[in-house]
Design a protein around this motif. Structure first.
Motif, PDB file in Angstrom:
ATOM      1  N   ARG A   1       0.808  -1.221   0.000  1.00 22.61           N
ATOM      2  CA  ARG A   1       0.000   0.000   0.000  1.00 22.61           C
ATOM      3  C   ARG A   1       0.840   1.270   0.000  1.00 22.61           C
ATOM      4  O   ARG A   1       0.495   2.255  -0.646  1.00 22.61           O
ATOM      5  N   PHE A   2       1.959   1.240   0.729  1.00 23.11           N
ATOM      6  CA  PHE A   2       2.746   2.453   0.904  1.00 23.11           C
ATOM      7  C   PHE A   2       4.065   2.447   0.123  1.00 23.11           C
ATOM      8  O   PHE A   2       4.953   3.249   0.393  1.00 23.11           O
ATOM      9  N   LYS A   3       4.190   1.539  -0.843  1.00 20.81           N
ATOM     10  CA  LYS A   3       5.460   1.436  -1.563  1.00 20.81           C
ATOM     11  C   LYS A   3       5.790   2.706  -2.339  1.00 20.81           C
ATOM     12  O   LYS A   3       6.962   3.057  -2.506  1.00 20.81           O
TER      13      LYS A   3
ATOM     14  N   ARG B   1       0.733  12.223  -7.343  1.00 19.51           N
ATOM     15  CA  ARG B   1      -0.617  12.155  -6.779  1.00 19.51           C
ATOM     16  C   ARG B   1      -0.629  12.850  -5.417  1.00 19.51           C
ATOM     17  O   ARG B   1       0.418  13.017  -4.781  1.00 19.51           O
ATOM     18  N   PRO B   2      -1.822  13.260  -4.940  1.00 22.96           N
ATOM     19  CA  PRO B   2      -1.895  13.931  -3.638  1.00 22.96           C
ATOM     20  C   PRO B   2      -1.451  13.018  -2.502  1.00 22.96           C
ATOM     21  O   PRO B   2      -1.593  11.792  -2.573  1.00 22.96           O
ATOM     22  N   LEU B   3      -0.904  13.620  -1.463  1.00 25.66           N
ATOM     23  CA  LEU B   3      -0.480  12.876  -0.276  1.00 25.66           C
ATOM     24  C   LEU B   3      -1.712  12.509   0.546  1.00 25.66           C
ATOM     25  O   LEU B   3      -2.562  13.362   0.830  1.00 25.66           O
ATOM     26  N   THR B   4      -1.812  11.248   0.948  1.00 27.11           N
ATOM     27  CA  THR B   4      -2.951  10.819   1.756  1.00 27.11           C
ATOM     28  C   THR B   4      -2.671  11.095   3.229  1.00 27.11           C
ATOM     29  O   THR B   4      -1.521  11.261   3.636  1.00 27.11           O
ATOM     30  N   GLU B   5      -3.710  11.112   4.025  1.00 30.14           N
ATOM     31  CA  GLU B   5      -3.547  11.382   5.447  1.00 30.14           C
ATOM     32  C   GLU B   5      -2.737  10.286   6.152  1.00 30.14           C
ATOM     33  O   GLU B   5      -1.869  10.600   6.985  1.00 30.14           O
ATOM     34  N   PRO B   6      -2.969   8.993   5.870  1.00 29.58           N
ATOM     35  CA  PRO B   6      -2.111   7.957   6.478  1.00 29.58           C
ATOM     36  C   PRO B   6      -0.635   8.140   6.117  1.00 29.58           C
ATOM     37  O   PRO B   6       0.243   7.916   6.959  1.00 29.58           O
ATOM     38  N   GLU B   7      -0.372   8.553   4.882  1.00 27.51           N
ATOM     39  CA  GLU B   7       1.018   8.791   4.474  1.00 27.51           C
ATOM     40  C   GLU B   7       1.608   9.976   5.236  1.00 27.51           C
ATOM     41  O   GLU B   7       2.767   9.943   5.673  1.00 27.51           O
TER      42      GLU B   7
ATOM     43  N   ILE C   1       2.674   8.884   8.612  1.00 30.00           N
ATOM     44  CA  ILE C   1       3.913   8.106   8.590  1.00 30.00           C
ATOM     45  C   ILE C   1       5.124   9.036   8.559  1.00 30.00           C
ATOM     46  O   ILE C   1       6.085   8.867   9.326  1.00 30.00           O
ATOM     47  N   PHE C   2       5.073  10.033   7.679  1.00 31.53           N
ATOM     48  CA  PHE C   2       6.176  10.992   7.604  1.00 31.53           C
ATOM     49  C   PHE C   2       6.297  11.804   8.890  1.00 31.53           C
ATOM     50  O   PHE C   2       7.400  12.088   9.355  1.00 31.53           O
ATOM     51  N   GLN C   3       5.151  12.180   9.467  1.00 29.75           N
ATOM     52  CA  GLN C   3       5.176  12.962  10.700  1.00 29.75           C
ATOM     53  C   GLN C   3       5.812  12.163  11.834  1.00 29.75           C
ATOM     54  O   GLN C   3       6.546  12.717  12.671  1.00 29.75           O
ATOM     55  N   THR C   4       5.577  10.853  11.863  1.00 25.49           N
ATOM     56  CA  THR C   4       6.190   9.997  12.882  1.00 25.49           C
ATOM     57  C   THR C   4       7.716  10.003  12.748  1.00 25.49           C
ATOM     58  O   THR C   4       8.447  10.083  13.744  1.00 25.49           O
ATOM     59  N   LEU C   5       8.203   9.943  11.502  1.00 24.37           N
ATOM     60  CA  LEU C   5       9.647   9.985  11.270  1.00 24.37           C
ATOM     61  C   LEU C   5      10.233  11.316  11.732  1.00 24.37           C
ATOM     62  O   LEU C   5      11.293  11.362  12.365  1.00 24.37           O
ATOM     63  N   VAL C   6       9.529  12.405  11.415  1.00 23.61           N
ATOM     64  CA  VAL C   6       9.981  13.732  11.824  1.00 23.61           C
ATOM     65  C   VAL C   6      10.004  13.833  13.346  1.00 23.61           C
ATOM     66  O   VAL C   6      10.961  14.360  13.939  1.00 23.61           O
ATOM     67  N   ASN C   7       8.953  13.327  13.994  1.00 16.67           N
ATOM     68  CA  ASN C   7       8.868  13.400  15.460  1.00 16.67           C
ATOM     69  C   ASN C   7       9.994  12.620  16.127  1.00 16.67           C
ATOM     70  O   ASN C   7      10.545  13.057  17.156  1.00 16.67           O
ATOM     71  N   GLN C   8      10.353  11.469  15.562  1.00 18.68           N
ATOM     72  CA  GLN C   8      11.432  10.680  16.140  1.00 18.68           C
ATOM     73  C   GLN C   8      12.763  11.424  16.064  1.00 18.68           C
ATOM     74  O   GLN C   8      13.536  11.436  17.024  1.00 18.68           O
ATOM     75  N   SER C   9      13.030  12.040  14.911  1.00 16.03           N
ATOM     76  CA  SER C   9      14.268  12.804  14.761  1.00 16.03           C
ATOM     77  C   SER C   9      14.254  14.043  15.657  1.00 16.03           C
ATOM     78  O   SER C   9      15.288  14.439  16.204  1.00 16.03           O
ATOM     79  N   TYR C  10      13.079  14.640  15.809  1.00 13.75           N
ATOM     80  CA  TYR C  10      12.944  15.799  16.695  1.00 13.75           C
ATOM     81  C   TYR C  10      13.243  15.411  18.141  1.00 13.75           C
ATOM     82  O   TYR C  10      13.945  16.131  18.864  1.00 13.75           O
ATOM     83  N   ASP C  11      12.713  14.276  18.566  1.00 17.93           N
ATOM     84  CA  ASP C  11      12.968  13.807  19.930  1.00 17.93           C
ATOM     85  C   ASP C  11      14.461  13.606  20.171  1.00 17.93           C
ATOM     86  O   ASP C  11      14.976  13.904  21.259  1.00 17.93           O
ATOM     87  N   ARG C  12      15.154  13.096  19.152  1.00 16.06           N
ATOM     88  CA  ARG C  12      16.598  12.908  19.268  1.00 16.06           C
ATOM     89  C   ARG C  12      17.289  14.258  19.420  1.00 16.06           C
ATOM     90  O   ARG C  12      18.220  14.403  20.219  1.00 16.06           O
ATOM     91  N   PHE C  13      16.846  15.266  18.670  1.00 13.26           N
ATOM     92  CA  PHE C  13      17.405  16.612  18.767  1.00 13.26           C
ATOM     93  C   PHE C  13      17.209  17.159  20.180  1.00 13.26           C
ATOM     94  O   PHE C  13      18.129  17.706  20.799  1.00 13.26           O
TER      95      PHE C  13
END
Length: 321
Positions: free
Chosen positions: A186-188, A195-201, A204-216
């Motif tokens: 689904r997310f490959k 195409r437009p970015l879906t909310e689930p996508e 997913i990206f926001q989770t990656l950003v949040n993890q890197s932010y937490d490390r900062f």
């Protein structure tokens, strides 16, 4: 005229052949110290004695990606310079001069870890001197310092993560262009610009950003001994002046590179030391190596890389106005 053309052609061919020879010789070398790309001289700026204080420079965007055929990534150069400091028992302190808006999350974090390892391995002080800009990933590296010097007008802060995606789905729809993705999951094709970015996508990206932010946030909390709640308040991505950063506890003192170097000397407890910088070694081998790399590159001007920049999004600790 023909004679001049033949002479020019001969010189070009001679350089190319010599370059291939140098490439074949250096291709088998495993010790980077002997490689032209990592050949530096130690330049004594001032001072005397056998002890050394190394002024190490972080200039430009922090990246491990090669921009052109003849330019080594800044992260690679710093990594090798740090390794040399680790092996030199005469180095008693390091002054890290930062002139950078930050850069790639991975490259920044790897350099930060190497700086911490250097301090632990050699038990030497690390003092940071900020230039006109030491923001985002530049500040991330600064947290490894035992003290941070800045100018009141230094641009710092921008504490956070950014991840950008280019989308041209509306444009290709107007042009009548269709793109089909045959995918295994689904997310490959997540983040596809067609195409437009879906909310689930987006999540997913926001989770990656949040993890890197937490490390900062973690490295600021640990490096600056600040409460986590306080760091979360000030790490909202905004830019700070050096004066503001000092009031917030992100900077220790006002001063320039010389002030930071003098302070590093006091931390060593030594009466004197040589102030040393790494400068690029100018040699025939180095010149031939770079010319051979340039002419053997299918895209010597880096045009293809520029055109493809938007196709590979990355997590960035970077100040991007």
């Amino acid at each position: 005229m023909n004679r001049k053309r033949w002479t020019a052609l001969f010189l070009v061919l001679a350089v190319f052949v010599l370059g291939i020879g140098v490439e074949s010789i250096f291709g088998g070398i495993r010790n980077l110290t002997d490689h032209p790309e990592y050949a530096w001289d130690e330049h004594v700026v001032s001072g005397s004695g056998t002890a050394k204080i190394v002024q190490l420079y972080v200039n430009g965007t922090i990246t491990s990606e090669r921009s052109t055929a003849s330019v080594t990534p800044m992260a690679d150069l710093l990594t090798e310079q740090i390794r040399r400091i680790e092996e030199d028992e005469q180095v008693k302190a390091v002054v890290l001069r930062i002139e950078s808006p930050g850069g790639e999350v991975v490259a920044t974090d790897e350099l930060h870890r190497r700086l911490l390892r250097l301090k632990e391995l050699r038990q030497i002080p690390l003092v940071v001197s900020m230039g006109s800009t030491a923001a985002s990933g530049g500040y991330y590296l600064a947290t490894a310092g035992d003290a941070i010097f800045a100018n009141p007008n230094t641009l710092t802060g921008s504490l956070g993560v950014i991840f950008t995606l280019t989308n041209y789905s509306n444009a290709i729809h107007k042009l009548g262009i269709q793109e089909y993705a045959i995918k295994s999951g689904r997310f490959k094709d997540i983040g596809s610009p067609a195409r437009p970015l879906t909310e689930p996508e987006r999540q997913i990206f926001q989770t990656l950003v949040n993890q890197s932010y937490d490390r900062f946030v973690d490295v600021i909390v640990k490096g600056r001994s600040l409460p986590r709640e306080r760091v979360l308040q000030i790490a909202d991505g905004r830019i700070y002046s050096g004066e503001q950063a000092k009031r917030l506890g992100l900077v220790d003192r006002f001063g320039d590179l010389e002030d930071a170097t003098r302070y590093a000397l006091t931390l060593t407890g030594l009466p004197e030391a040589q102030i040393v910088r790494f400068t690029e070694n100018i040699s025939l081998g180095n010149l031939i190596f770079r010319m051979q790399r340039y002419w053997s590159n299918p895209d010597p001007l880096g045009l293809e890389r520029i055109l493809q920049q938007g196709s590979t999004p990355k997590l960035l600790y970077q100040f991007i106005p």
